[in-house]
Design an enzyme around this catalytic site. Structure first.
Site, PDB file in Angstrom:
ATOM      1  N   ASP A  29       0.852  -1.193   0.000  1.00 15.89           N
ATOM      2  CA  ASP A  29       0.000   0.000   0.000  1.00 15.89           C
ATOM      3  C   ASP A  29       0.889   1.244   0.000  1.00 15.89           C
ATOM      4  O   ASP A  29       1.889   1.312   0.719  1.00 15.89           O
ATOM      5  CB  ASP A  29      -0.931  -0.012   1.221  1.00 15.89           C
ATOM      6  N   ILE A  30       0.505   2.230  -0.782  1.00 17.28           N
ATOM      7  CA  ILE A  30       1.302   3.452  -0.915  1.00 17.28           C
ATOM      8  C   ILE A  30       1.260   4.304   0.361  1.00 17.28           C
ATOM      9  O   ILE A  30       2.166   5.093   0.610  1.00 17.28           O
ATOM     10  CB  ILE A  30       0.815   4.264  -2.146  1.00 17.28           C
ATOM     11  N   ASN A  86     -12.764  -3.226   2.577  1.00 20.09           N
ATOM     12  CA  ASN A  86     -13.653  -2.078   2.723  1.00 20.09           C
ATOM     13  C   ASN A  86     -14.701  -2.171   1.628  1.00 20.09           C
ATOM     14  O   ASN A  86     -14.371  -2.164   0.446  1.00 20.09           O
ATOM     15  CB  ASN A  86     -12.863  -0.768   2.590  1.00 20.09           C
ATOM     16  N   HIS A  99     -10.261  -5.740  -3.530  1.00 16.93           N
ATOM     17  CA  HIS A  99      -8.946  -5.954  -2.912  1.00 16.93           C
ATOM     18  C   HIS A  99      -9.118  -6.181  -1.422  1.00 16.93           C
ATOM     19  O   HIS A  99     -10.041  -5.656  -0.807  1.00 16.93           O
ATOM     20  CB  HIS A  99      -8.027  -4.754  -3.159  1.00 16.93           C
ATOM     21  N   HIS A 101      -7.051  -5.921   2.256  1.00 14.71           N
ATOM     22  CA  HIS A 101      -5.895  -5.350   2.950  1.00 14.71           C
ATOM     23  C   HIS A 101      -5.351  -6.407   3.907  1.00 14.71           C
ATOM     24  O   HIS A 101      -6.112  -7.005   4.676  1.00 14.71           O
ATOM     25  CB  HIS A 101      -6.310  -4.143   3.793  1.00 14.71           C
TER      26      HIS A 101
HETATM   27  P1  5GP Z   1      -9.731   1.112  -0.110  1.00 19.26           P
HETATM   28  O1  5GP Z   1      -9.834   2.411   0.603  1.00 19.26           O
HETATM   29  O2  5GP Z   1     -10.399   1.171  -1.470  1.00 19.26           O
HETATM   30  O3  5GP Z   1     -10.137  -0.076   0.690  1.00 19.26           O
HETATM   31  O4  5GP Z   1      -8.176   0.888  -0.343  1.00 19.26           O
HETATM   32  C1  5GP Z   1      -7.442   1.507  -1.327  1.00 19.26           C
HETATM   33  C2  5GP Z   1      -6.002   1.510  -0.866  1.00 19.26           C
HETATM   34  O5  5GP Z   1      -5.176   1.781  -1.984  1.00 19.26           O
HETATM   35  C3  5GP Z   1      -5.681   2.576   0.184  1.00 19.26           C
HETATM   36  O6  5GP Z   1      -5.202   1.943   1.369  1.00 19.26           O
HETATM   37  C4  5GP Z   1      -4.633   3.455  -0.486  1.00 19.26           C
HETATM   38  O7  5GP Z   1      -3.611   3.882   0.395  1.00 19.26           O
HETATM   39  C5  5GP Z   1      -4.088   2.551  -1.573  1.00 19.26           C
HETATM   40  N1  5GP Z   1      -3.595   3.259  -2.730  1.00 19.26           N
HETATM   41  C6  5GP Z   1      -4.146   4.362  -3.326  1.00 19.26           C
HETATM   42  N2  5GP Z   1      -3.426   4.725  -4.397  1.00 19.26           N
HETATM   43  C7  5GP Z   1      -2.396   3.837  -4.499  1.00 19.26           C
HETATM   44  C8  5GP Z   1      -1.312   3.705  -5.427  1.00 19.26           C
HETATM   45  O8  5GP Z   1      -1.144   4.472  -6.383  1.00 19.26           O
HETATM   46  N3  5GP Z   1      -0.449   2.675  -5.199  1.00 19.26           N
HETATM   47  C9  5GP Z   1      -0.598   1.805  -4.154  1.00 19.26           C
HETATM   48  N4  5GP Z   1       0.314   0.838  -4.018  1.00 19.26           N
HETATM   49  N5  5GP Z   1      -1.618   1.905  -3.271  1.00 19.26           N
HETATM   50  C10 5GP Z   1      -2.509   2.910  -3.438  1.00 19.26           C
END
Ligand code: 5GP
Length: 112
Positions: A29-30, A86, A99, A101
């Site tokens: 995760d970034i 999520n 996805h 986590h």
């Molecule tokens: P969500 O909020 O949809 O469950 O998770 C999306 C995740 O993707 C977040 O934890 C966010 O930090 C991560 N994320 C967003 N943009 C990028 C990116 O460009 N690269 C990577 N590796 N992770 C990302």
């Protein structure tokens, strides 16, 4: 329009890949919320858990298999980890490509 994760899967955007097979990709995760914060992403385009079809449920098994493998690789087997999805706005989903986590590496605090 491709999602960010589709672009990563297709090699159009960079990411720190820690695992890949024909069905799954795993990236760091970034913006990590724990010392280990991985995103386990099926390559198939599925927006979220709610739209996952019965015939795609096998992917959940694949995701758990990969999570077990990575827990070993990142030394989380004994200390433990959290595997979460999520789903939708109340959970804070931001990327609409399924996805999971995988978080660990220090105490994560209680949920619920
Ligand atoms: P969500 O909020 O949809 O469950 O998770 C999306 C995740 O993707 C977040 O934890 C966010 O930090 C991560 N994320 C967003 N943009 C990028 C990116 O460009 N690269 C990577 N590796 N992770 C990302």
């Amino acid at each position: 329009m491709k999602t960010l994760f589709e672009k990563i899967i297709d090699g159009e955007l960079p990411a720190e890949k820690v695992y890949e097979d024909e069905k799954i990709i795993v990236i760091k995760d970034i913006a990590p919320k724990a010392p280990v914060h991985l995103l386990i992403i099926p390559k198939k385009v599925i927006p979220d858990i709610q739209t996952l079809k019965k015939e795609e449920f096998y992917l959940l098994g694949e995701i758990v298999r990969v999570a077990q493998e990575l827990a070993k690789k990142f030394d989380l087997e004994e200390s433990g980890y959290r595997l979460v999805v999520n789903q939708g706005p109340d959970a804070g989903q931001t990327i609409f490509h399924l996805h999971f986590h995988l978080l660990g590496g220090n105490p994560l605090g209680r949920m619920g």
